[in-house]
Write an enzyme that holds these catalytic residues in place. Structure first.
Site: not given
Length: 494
Positions: A18, A124, A367
């Site tokens: 987030c 978190g 990648d």
């Protein structure tokens, strides 16, 4: 409005926890927050929210599903969020109800105490949230969301401390796991990191009297704020009337910052620990080229996260760099409902091969990680279909063999390819000519640790690679998760 439809291959990526952002001491603070959240959109695309305070109107909030640009750029929304103090949050669900998010799960959360209101936004994951939730419900708390972050508000409500910052300290001392929290009262902006500093949080200065707290420095850049410093592991800052008070509510601590922030989560234009994220990723490519050289004609990134590492690999190896895969920049997460036919088209919705560049070449594909491996197989098929002579995969992180419980949405361990196969077995399963991952020591060298990883006292949280969890994931252990035997935290859990 329904939450975003996931891209058909989102399940084969590690998702960006987030993002949090807050400002104080500016006019139209909510507009600053909207800009900051826009810069942090890569950390969460599912939903977002803003809470603002105005002396005349009090606290106001707006929570929406979707992108910041689609919700917090409209005057009919922003006019409802006046005031010089505001915080915001962009969400990708790592706890709570996934794929069926309710608007009540969207942060920031708000609580009204007898000394005034408080809103909090959390990045978190609380690893003892289930136990805390049971305890709080038994004592009469009524939860409104499925988010672990709501536990903090309820713990604050039960504190006997006389002001909100002290109540927050009480609450966070009960919390285990990883958290960077931004909170606001009527007059204060508060920032806190857990004692290990797993998740990021930085401080910025706006003009003469304004301050900002953000998950990354790129969010400070977008509002023209000056980067001041990182909030330190275990530190709480309280900002009021242009002054900052700092305290250490959790006592002395040694940081274990998430090393995957360097590899993938943070934007390449951010600064972590005084180091450019872009330069670190380029250096990972240099380490890869030294550890896993191969004879080839072209180094090609898997867009976009593999690009800096591919540049580093090409520079160190002397193999030409080329954009052999082109990303469709307009592939939105709500593009089309993914019917079975669309799912079968797979990664071609998002990526297309530059055939004239690939044909006849021995190609090194770079990648950032391999999770389930399904996307790697499809990209390999696309490269071979375009006429490549050979395909070699080079991965800019060690094998991801363990799930993260500190704010990153990773699959169960049995779904992680590296937890089930050796590197050679993965090479065969993906179907490439060679497959190599940067070593854990190579990754540490790339982030500036010249001697590599300190096995006795690791400098970073690297549990997704090593299985060495700095905090035992209590809720997961209750559900039957088995930690790596022999690790310090495994013994502590037993």
């Amino acid at each position: 409005m329904q939450p975003f439809l996931a891209h058909p291959f989102d399940s084969d990526r590690l998702h960006e926890e987030c993002g949090v952002f807050g400002v104080t001491g500016v006019t139209e603070a909510a507009s600053f927050v909207a800009l900051g959240l826009h810069a942090l959109q890569h950390r969460g695309q599912e939903a977002g929210g803003i809470v603002a305070h105005d002396a005349g109107q009090g606290f106001n909030s707006a929570h929406r599903f979707g992108y910041v640009r689609d919700n917090f750029t409209k005057s009919d929304v922003m006019d409802t969020l006046p005031g010089p103090l505001a915080i915001g949050h962009v969400r990708y669900s790592t706890a709570g109800t996934k794929a069926n998010t309710a608007i009540r799960d969207v942060q920031p959360f708000f609580g009204e105490f007898h000394m005034g209101g408080c809103a909090i936004a959390h990045n978190g994951n609380i690893t003892n949230a289930a136990a805390l939730r049971r305890e709080l419900i038994e004592r009469g708390s009524i939860f409104q969301s499925s988010s672990d972050s709501e536990c903090i508000i309820h713990l604050m409500a039960r504190s006997i401390q006389r002001n909100i910052p002290e109540r927050m300290k009480d609450a966070l001392r009960r919390v285990e796991g990883a958290f960077s929290v931004i909170a606001m009262t009527r007059t204060k902006l508060i920032g806190v990191r857990d004692s290990l500093g797993v998740r990021p949080l930085v401080l910025g200065k706006i003009g003469d009297d304004g301050f900002a707290l953000a998950s990354e420095t790129c969010a400070l850049d977008i509002i023209g704020a000056e980067f001041v410093r990182e909030i330190e592991p275990g530190e709480m800052v309280v900002i009021s009337k242009g002054k900052i008070e700092s305290s250490r509510p959790f006592g002395p601590s040694t940081g274990r910052f998430c090393i995957f922030e360097h590899v993938y989560f943070s934007r390449p234009d951010s600064i972590i620990g005084g180091r450019s994220v872009y330069e670190t990723r380029r250096q990972i490519g240099v380490e890869l080229a030294r550890e896993a050289p191969v004879e080839a004609d072209l180094v090609c990134p898997v867009p976009d996260s593999g690009t800096p590492a591919a540049i580093g690999y090409a520079q160190e190896s002397g193999i030409p760099y080329g954009m052999g895969i082109i990303r469709n920049q307009y592939m939105g997460r709500t593009f089309i409902e993914p019917s079975e036919q669309i799912r079968n088209m797979g990664v071609r919705l998002k990526l297309n091969v530059n055939r004239s560049l690939i044909a006849g070449k021995r190609v090194v594909l770079v990648d950032d990680s391999v999770v389930r491996g399904t996307t790697s197989r499809k990209i390999k098929d696309m490269i071979l279909d375009a006429g490549a002579a050979e395909v070699h995969f080079r991965i800019a992180s060690p094998p991801t063999a363990w799930p993260c419980f500190y704010g990153v949405d990773t699959p169960d361990r049995e779904k992680l390819l590296a937890a089930q196969m050796t590197t050679e077995e993965m090479r065969t399963w993906i179907g490439v000519d060679s497959l190599s991952f940067v070593s854990l020591n190579g990754l540490y060298r790339a982030v500036g640790e010249a001697r590599g990883r300190n096995a006795d006292n690791p400098q970073y949280c690297d549990a997704c690679f090593s299985g060495d969890y700095p905090v035992a994931p209590f809720d997961q252990l209750e559900r039957g998760f088995r930690m790596k035997q022999g690790s310090e935290t495994a013994h502590a859990a037993e």
